[in-house]
Design an enzyme around this catalytic site. Structure first.
Site, short mmCIF file in Angstrom:
data_model
loop_
_atom_site.label_atom_id
_atom_site.label_comp_id
_atom_site.label_asym_id
_atom_site.label_seq_id
_atom_site.Cartn_x
_atom_site.Cartn_y
_atom_site.Cartn_z
N HIS A 105 0.83 -1.20 0.00
CA HIS A 105 0.00 0.00 0.00
C HIS A 105 0.86 1.24 0.00
O HIS A 105 1.93 1.27 0.60
CB HIS A 105 -0.98 0.00 1.18
CG HIS A 105 -0.34 -0.13 2.54
ND1 HIS A 105 0.18 -1.33 3.01
CD2 HIS A 105 -0.15 0.76 3.53
CE1 HIS A 105 0.65 -1.16 4.23
NE2 HIS A 105 0.47 0.11 4.58
N HIS A 107 0.94 5.26 0.83
CA HIS A 107 0.31 6.34 1.59
C HIS A 107 0.41 7.65 0.81
O HIS A 107 1.48 7.97 0.29
CB HIS A 107 1.04 6.57 2.93
CG HIS A 107 0.98 5.41 3.88
ND1 HIS A 107 0.11 5.38 4.95
CD2 HIS A 107 1.68 4.26 3.93
CE1 HIS A 107 0.30 4.25 5.63
NE2 HIS A 107 1.24 3.56 5.04
#
Ligand SMILES: [Zn+2]
Length: 149
Positions: A105, A107
């Site tokens: 992931h 950010h």
């Protein structure tokens, strides 16, 4: 490892609609939603729809899509009315780098002057020959064949 852990994965459960999320982007390859523990209001996570633990696992074009969507969301944040004077993109790849959810992931973190976010480290002071030696190793590795498996 990746497939076996998929059903227990928080981000896979968000993608599947099994857990709630505040979506900001949804396409065939990636999903983006609000981080429930933001560093500042507007902190977004961009994740591949399929479960890949590590950055290096992302296939083409999912790898590029992750960053393109992050770029667009960074621009959107600046126009959104959310306080955003700057943006940090942050990707923790591996436990030693601070990865806590092992579903890759990225950010997108809005920043503003005087916020409480800190990136604390003591910078090194390598010589040019040390920099050149490390650069040569990275260049050689980047020319190596793609993942063996
Ligand atoms: Zn997952």
């Amino acid at each position: 490892v990746a497939e076996a852990s998929a059903t227990a994965c928080t981000f896979c459960r968000i993608v599947a609609g099994e857990l709630p999320a505040s979506l900001v982007h949804d396409d065939a390859d990636v999903l983006a939603f609000m981080d429930v523990n933001p560093v500042n209001p507007g902190h977004v996570l961009v994740v591949p729809r399929r479960h890949y633990a590590s950055l290096a696992d992302l296939p083409d074009p999912v790898d590029a899509r992750l960053f393109v969507v992050a770029q667009r969301l960074a621009a959107a944040l600046r126009k959104s009315g959310v306080r955003c004077e700057g943006v940090n993109l942050f990707l923790a790849d591996g436990a030693a780098a601070g990865q806590d959810v092992f579903h890759c992931h990225l950010h997108v973190r809005p920043r503003y002057a005087g916020d409480a976010v800190r990136h604390i480290y003591d910078p090194g002071h390598p010589t040019r020959s040390e920099l050149d030696a490390i650069a040569a190793r990275i260049r050689a590795a980047s020319l190596a064949p793609e993942r063996a498996g």
